[in-house]
Enzyme design. Sequence first.
Site, PDB file in Angstrom:
ATOM      1  CG  ASP A  97      -0.345  -0.003   2.555  1.00 17.71           C
ATOM      2  OD1 ASP A  97       0.910  -0.045   2.660  1.00 17.71           O
ATOM      3  OD2 ASP A  97      -1.100   0.012   3.555  1.00 17.71           O
ATOM      4  CD  GLU A  98       5.514   1.771   3.264  1.00 20.71           C
ATOM      5  OE1 GLU A  98       6.449   2.449   2.830  1.00 20.71           O
ATOM      6  OE2 GLU A  98       5.546   1.206   4.366  1.00 20.71           O
ATOM      7  CE1 TYR A 121       9.623  -2.031   0.495  1.00 17.34           C
ATOM      8  CE2 TYR A 121       8.032  -0.468   1.389  1.00 17.34           C
ATOM      9  CZ  TYR A 121       8.342  -1.733   0.934  1.00 17.34           C
ATOM     10  OH  TYR A 121       7.375  -2.712   0.903  1.00 17.34           O
ATOM     11  CE  LYS A 125       7.353  -4.440  -2.968  1.00 13.12           C
ATOM     12  NZ  LYS A 125       7.693  -5.846  -3.369  1.00 13.12           N
TER      13      LYS A 125
END
Length: 308
Positions: A97-98, A121, A125
């Site tokens: 969800d990030e 990060y 992703k």
Amino acid sequence: MTNFDALTYAGNRDNLLDVEGDDRYAFERADIADAEAVGRVMAKGFDVVVNFAAESHVDRSLYDPARFVRTNVLGAQNLLEAARSQGVPRFVQISTDEVYGSLGPEGKFTETTPLAPSSPYSATKAAGDLLALAFFKTFGFPVIVTRSSNNYGPYQFPEKLIPLCISNAMEGKNLPVYGDGMNVRDWLFVEDNCEAILAIAEKGRVGEVYNVGGGCEVPNIELIKAMLREMNKPESLITFVTDRPGHDRRYALDSSKLTRELGWSPRVGISEGLRRTVEWFSQNRGWLERVRSGAYRDFYEQHYGRKL
Ligand code: DAU
């Protein structure tokens, strides 16, 4: 089933001792950033490939972004390419969800929310996630992406908030709370995520993205207080520390697509999940000590008579 794992700092074969002896299970120690190794193993032929492999810790990505690009982008690319050339019929990319960035106090992320990652990060992703979707659009390669919220539960490496706090509290050490402690995460018990991934791998529609949220939004400070109550430890262990740079304020996922299409919804609420997690860590102090000291590698050698 083949488990392909580089066994970096958080990898631990100690976690899979119960399946090691099963002849349906094989282990390959290799790095997804190594295209030759990926191609060699992929040639065995698979019904489905699930890419769980990632550098996953936001704080580490602030100090070594290149490592995150290598595993989360180049690694994803190698897997996609090798799976496509072998004609693997299904590929599940585990995203997060990030990738959506940070929410204000209202609303939830849906699968069509534009991506706006905040950290190295989450940016890497997002790159892996978009590459996977591009393989579907461009090559018709049957990819599905899952974006899940914060996982927690047994065996989690003690750098993430929940196992870090449990392990520090057990030792009477301070619990470091970033900023004002009012950042909100949507907590998902690991077994619920596993059930979602299995349902998606078996019945999800290719080319689609599925949010997997725990439906348990809690500000960090409340979560930590609940953990301390569960452990009968004093709130005086809480220590406010400097905030994480670029710290996302709130995540919350709308998982109604997954519920509607595949009938999945989370079974474990935060109270039960915390209780089970605290209980597991209390009953597995040896595991925790070995992981914290890095000694699980020696433990493996003693147990199996060979090196990791
Ligand atoms: O949302 C899914 C993501 O959840 C995954 O994609 C990531 O791989 C995973 O690491 C996790 O990211 P977070 O940054 O949300 O998780 P973490 O456990 O590091 O932190 C949870 C919250 O607690 C966050 O608001 C930062 C805060 N925190 C974290 C640590 C480690 C603290 O206040 N103190 C700490 O010591």
